[in-house]
Design an enzyme around this catalytic site. Sequence first.
Site, PDB file in Angstrom:
ATOM      1  N   ASN A 146      -0.443   4.716  -0.085  1.00  0.00           N
ATOM      2  CA  ASN A 146       0.868   4.823   0.559  1.00  0.00           C
ATOM      3  C   ASN A 146       1.912   4.934  -0.548  1.00  0.00           C
ATOM      4  OD1 ASN A 146       3.241   4.509   1.963  1.00  0.00           O
ATOM      5  ND2 ASN A 146       2.880   2.371   2.558  1.00  0.00           N
ATOM      6  N   TRP A 147       2.339   6.169  -0.800  1.00  0.00           N
ATOM      7  CA  TRP A 147       3.258   6.402  -1.919  1.00  0.00           C
ATOM      8  C   TRP A 147       4.665   5.873  -1.648  1.00  0.00           C
ATOM      9  CZ3 TRP A 147       2.323  12.113  -3.981  1.00  0.00           C
ATOM     10  CH2 TRP A 147       0.980  12.229  -4.384  1.00  0.00           C
ATOM     11  N   LYS A 148       4.971   5.599  -0.395  1.00  0.00           N
ATOM     12  CA  LYS A 148       6.324   5.197   0.015  1.00  0.00           C
ATOM     13  C   LYS A 148       7.334   6.251  -0.463  1.00  0.00           C
ATOM     14  CE  LYS A 148       4.717   0.485   0.154  1.00  0.00           C
ATOM     15  NZ  LYS A 148       5.027  -0.937   0.108  1.00  0.00           N
ATOM     16  N   HIS A 177       4.306   0.206   9.794  1.00  0.00           N
ATOM     17  CA  HIS A 177       4.350  -0.468   8.493  1.00  0.00           C
ATOM     18  C   HIS A 177       5.477  -1.499   8.517  1.00  0.00           C
ATOM     19  CE1 HIS A 177       4.982  -1.205   4.254  1.00  0.00           C
ATOM     20  NE2 HIS A 177       3.768  -0.745   4.052  1.00  0.00           N
ATOM     21  N   GLU A 200       7.701  -2.224   6.525  1.00  0.00           N
ATOM     22  CA  GLU A 200       9.020  -1.721   6.104  1.00  0.00           C
ATOM     23  C   GLU A 200       9.691  -0.948   7.234  1.00  0.00           C
ATOM     24  OE1 GLU A 200       7.611   0.095   2.471  1.00  0.00           O
ATOM     25  OE2 GLU A 200       7.151  -1.914   1.743  1.00  0.00           O
ATOM     26  N   GLU A 228      -1.649  -6.150   6.785  1.00  0.00           N
ATOM     27  CA  GLU A 228      -0.796  -6.219   5.603  1.00  0.00           C
ATOM     28  C   GLU A 228       0.135  -7.429   5.727  1.00  0.00           C
ATOM     29  OE1 GLU A 228      -0.513  -2.186   3.498  1.00  0.00           O
ATOM     30  OE2 GLU A 228       1.070  -2.262   4.984  1.00  0.00           O
ATOM     31  N   GLY A 246       4.009  -5.582  -2.172  1.00  0.00           N
ATOM     32  CA  GLY A 246       4.886  -5.305  -3.298  1.00  0.00           C
ATOM     33  C   GLY A 246       5.321  -6.543  -4.062  1.00  0.00           C
ATOM     34  N   SER A 267      -0.570  -5.724  -2.371  1.00  0.00           N
ATOM     35  CA  SER A 267      -0.843  -5.985  -3.789  1.00  0.00           C
ATOM     36  C   SER A 267      -2.329  -5.859  -4.145  1.00  0.00           C
ATOM     37  CB  SER A 267      -0.289  -7.353  -4.203  1.00  0.00           C
ATOM     38  OG  SER A 267       1.128  -7.378  -4.050  1.00  0.00           O
ATOM     39  N   GLY A 309      -0.288   0.428  -1.936  1.00  0.00           N
ATOM     40  CA  GLY A 309       1.083   0.869  -2.207  1.00  0.00           C
ATOM     41  C   GLY A 309       1.278   1.168  -3.690  1.00  0.00           C
ATOM     42  N   GLY A 310       1.878   0.210  -4.403  1.00  0.00           N
ATOM     43  CA  GLY A 310       2.250   0.422  -5.803  1.00  0.00           C
ATOM     44  C   GLY A 310       1.135   0.985  -6.664  1.00  0.00           C
TER      45      GLY A 310
HETATM   46  P1  PGA Z   1       1.570  -2.800  -2.192  1.00  0.00           P
HETATM   47  O1  PGA Z   1       1.979  -2.110  -0.793  1.00  0.00           O
HETATM   48  O2  PGA Z   1       0.153  -2.380  -2.487  1.00  0.00           O
HETATM   49  O3  PGA Z   1       2.557  -2.232  -3.189  1.00  0.00           O
HETATM   50  O4  PGA Z   1       1.711  -4.264  -2.015  1.00  0.00           O
HETATM   51  C1  PGA Z   1       1.055  -1.974   0.252  1.00  0.00           C
HETATM   52  C2  PGA Z   1       1.740  -1.308   1.427  1.00  0.00           C
HETATM   53  O5  PGA Z   1       2.909  -1.569   1.673  1.00  0.00           O
HETATM   54  O6  PGA Z   1       1.120  -0.482   2.134  1.00  0.00           O
END
Ligand code: PGA
Length: 252
Positions: free
Chosen positions: A9-11, A95, A97, A166, A172, A211, A232-233
């Site tokens: 997930n590149w966001k 998600h 967010e 999640e 994050g 994470s 994500g990251g």
């Molecule tokens: P993260 O994000 O790996 O940076 O914690 C995961 C996500 O939000 O899908």
Amino acid sequence: MRAKLVLGNWKMNGGVASAEALLAAVREGAAGLAGVQVGVCPPFPYLGLAAARLSGSRVTWGAQDVCEHDDGAFTGGVSARMLADLGCTHVLVGHSERRTLFGDTDEVVVRKAARVLAAGLVPVVCVGETRTERESGATEAVLARQVDAVCAMLAPAGERCVLAYEPVWAIGTGLTATPQQAQDAHAFIRSRLAAGGVAAAPRLQLLYGGSVKPSNAAELFSRPDVDGGLIGGASLVAADFLAILGAAAHRG
Ligand code: PGA
């Protein structure tokens, strides 16, 4: 036996040049891996690039969100049908967010997931509790509410859905759920889906997100109900993402 699935997930990160480089590295690195399904979810403007650069490879691509409507006067919206036309396979919905920053309620999440299913794509429905909810002992109640919301819609077509656990406090933040916390939550989600009439519950892929890094991926993926990850990251760093894919692939 459920296949492992790892999605990046590149966001809202990067530009054309970094997207090109990442797509090329993932395409090449994933080519030698067996036993793991791989996908990336770039921002909308780069989906066409993903379609072009990943064509003919074993890496699929998906979107990070979708409009809850089919078509019409919804300025800025992107429909599930458009994503299907382009060759997307997966679409993230709900998600945390989107839920916290953009106001997606359980009802909106269900409507979006229904559009995704109707377009022939796989919704990746994200659920998870906040830190306050975990600390007050409400984790299962929150997961139950979020999972129950999608059960009625999924019951007939559940086979084509993925759920991602999640925990919001792990996204994050560098804090990761322990493998046991992840396993407990996944087992709860699976049993809740079954109780909600989703007959395919034993076969659904449940991903862990929050994470995930090369150093913790193998242990997380070794748990029986953890069928892969939503990254994500670490999905923005080719070497890290490929190491995480390797951890999933090795589990066989
Ligand atoms: P993260 O994000 O790996 O940076 O914690 C995961 C996500 O939000 O899908």
